[in-house]
Design a protein around this motif. Structure first.
Motif, PDB file in Angstrom:
ATOM      1  N   HIS A 160     -52.092  46.588 -14.265  1.00  0.00           N
ATOM      2  CA  HIS A 160     -50.671  46.880 -14.013  1.00  0.00           C
ATOM      3  C   HIS A 160     -50.164  47.895 -15.051  1.00  0.00           C
ATOM      4  O   HIS A 160     -50.425  47.750 -16.246  1.00  0.00           O
ATOM      5  CB  HIS A 160     -49.879  45.569 -14.135  1.00  0.00           C
ATOM      6  N   CYS A 166     -46.745  48.972 -16.382  1.00  0.00           N
ATOM      7  CA  CYS A 166     -45.361  48.505 -16.264  1.00  0.00           C
ATOM      8  C   CYS A 166     -44.389  49.681 -16.317  1.00  0.00           C
ATOM      9  O   CYS A 166     -44.465  50.521 -17.204  1.00  0.00           O
ATOM     10  CB  CYS A 166     -45.040  47.493 -17.360  1.00  0.00           C
ATOM     11  N   CYS A 168     -39.702  47.399 -12.552  1.00  0.00           N
ATOM     12  CA  CYS A 168     -40.844  46.475 -12.436  1.00  0.00           C
ATOM     13  C   CYS A 168     -40.344  45.175 -11.822  1.00  0.00           C
ATOM     14  O   CYS A 168     -39.459  44.517 -12.375  1.00  0.00           O
ATOM     15  CB  CYS A 168     -41.493  46.201 -13.788  1.00  0.00           C
ATOM     16  N   HIS A 206     -47.460  42.189 -19.423  1.00  0.00           N
ATOM     17  CA  HIS A 206     -47.501  43.422 -18.624  1.00  0.00           C
ATOM     18  C   HIS A 206     -48.039  44.587 -19.455  1.00  0.00           C
ATOM     19  O   HIS A 206     -48.755  45.436 -18.937  1.00  0.00           O
ATOM     20  CB  HIS A 206     -46.107  43.747 -18.088  1.00  0.00           C
TER      21      HIS A 206
END
Ligand SMILES: [Zn+2]
Length: 343
Positions: A234, A236, A256, A196
């Motif tokens: 993404h 996080c 998350c 992530h």
């Protein structure tokens, strides 16, 4: 073409590179099948480990390796796995080394519409490996050796395979064995957090999807597989480091979804107390907020909160103040006090 016409199947044989590999699934056919590397515009894949032919095993059953004597035939495998790929493991044996590889693929591509759909997903995944997982290959994701196509095989018509590093045992098997120590479960959760932090969201991690996480006991390494639904970019928002807690936070508090799911799979949130009574978790969350508000990076803040939790757990009989807790009720670790001075 009308909008509801099925897309034409991918034509992999129009895009072959020079490289070849020979794969023998010797339980079913004695001679190797020649595969051609599929050319994907702008995508570069590592060369296969050197050695002569690849020797493969019978395909995996959804629950694990299949005995060769129980092999039902390739038509049956294609039918059983109609909405997904078959998987097998294979080795390349050169004079002094054995490289263990994983092979996944689709069968009867020339006629089977479901297998054609799976081939599209494999294509999407190959592009994702090339575009977003180059640096992570051999670290948290398998080294990926590209897509290979055989226009005709002895065992399943037109076949497309992806070849990659063998990743280890599936998480479902791992979790049911004695080797699932807390240290190894932490290692797995931390690996996902790192994925992530590189902006990669897998999108198929959670309870019921344990097959996408592999653990290799010999090398103590974690590999995430099946990136056909993954996306990059993404950011996080997780609020807690990888530690064992006495309760479940709410998903919203945690910040998350996927990092939460992996902790659930690994049983890192206990249910020994109600979460509103879990002072360690509440103070850790509040502490995290405080650090972020001071401008500490999320990565560093998670590290510091982790150190603080470790510190609490070395103090025997520590009772955090009952609610309402304030920042002044948080015992800080030595390096945290140092960091706090810098902000
Ligand atoms: Zn995340």
């Amino acid at each position: 073409m009308s909008a509801n016409m099925a897309p034409s199947p991918p034509r992999f044989f129009d895009h072959h590179e020079e490289q070849l590999l020979h794969l023998t699934l010797d339980f079913t056919a004695p001679h190797p099948t020649t595969f051609y590397k599929v050319k994907l515009e702008g995508a570069h894949f590592a060369p296969l480990p050197p050695g002569p032919d690849l020797i493969g095993t019978a395909p995996y059953h959804p629950y694990g390796p299949m005995k060769e004597s129980r092999f039902p035939g390739w038509e049956e495998i294609a039918r059983l796995r109609s909405d997904s790929t078959f998987c097998s493991s294979a080795v390349i044996q050169s004079s002094n080394e054995v490289s263990r590889l994983a092979v996944k693929g689709v069968l009867f591509l020339e006629t089977d519409v479901f297998q054609q759909e799976s081939a599209e997903r494999m294509l999407k995944e190959a592009k994702f490996y090339a575009a977003h997982l180059q640096e992570l290959q051999g670290k948290f994701v398998p080294r990926y050796y590209g897509l290979w196509h055989a226009p005709v095989t002895q065992w399943g018509g037109e076949v497309l395979i992806a070849v990659m590093e063998w990743g280890g045992m599936r998480l479902s098997a791992f979790l049911h064995s004695e080797i699932a120590t807390l240290a190894r479960r932490f290692r797995i959760a931390e690996a996902l957090d790192e994925l992530h932090d590189h902006g990669v969201y897998h999108a198929q991690i959670g309870v019921g999807q344990e097959r996408h996480i592999l653990y290799n006991i010999e090398t103590e390494s974690v590999r995430f597989v099946d990136f056909s639904d993954a996306f990059a970019g993404h950011i996080c928002g997780r609020q807690l480091p990888v530690r064992l807690f006495d309760s479940y936070p709410s998903r919203i508090q945690f910040g998350c979804r996927e990092a939460y799911s992996i902790r659930q799979c690994l049983d890192l949130f206990g249910n020994r107390v109600r979460n509103r009574d879990d002072d360690q978790m509440n103070v850790a969350l509040m502490h995290m907020q405080g650090l972020l508000a001071r401008g500490v990076s999320r990565r560093e803040a998670l590290h510091l909160v982790g150190r603080t939790i470790d510190h609490w757990r070395t103090i025997s009989g520590l009772q955090l103040k009952r609610r309402p807790v304030t920042e002044n009720s948080i015992p800080l670790s030595a390096d945290e006090i140092q960091i706090m001075k810098n902000y």
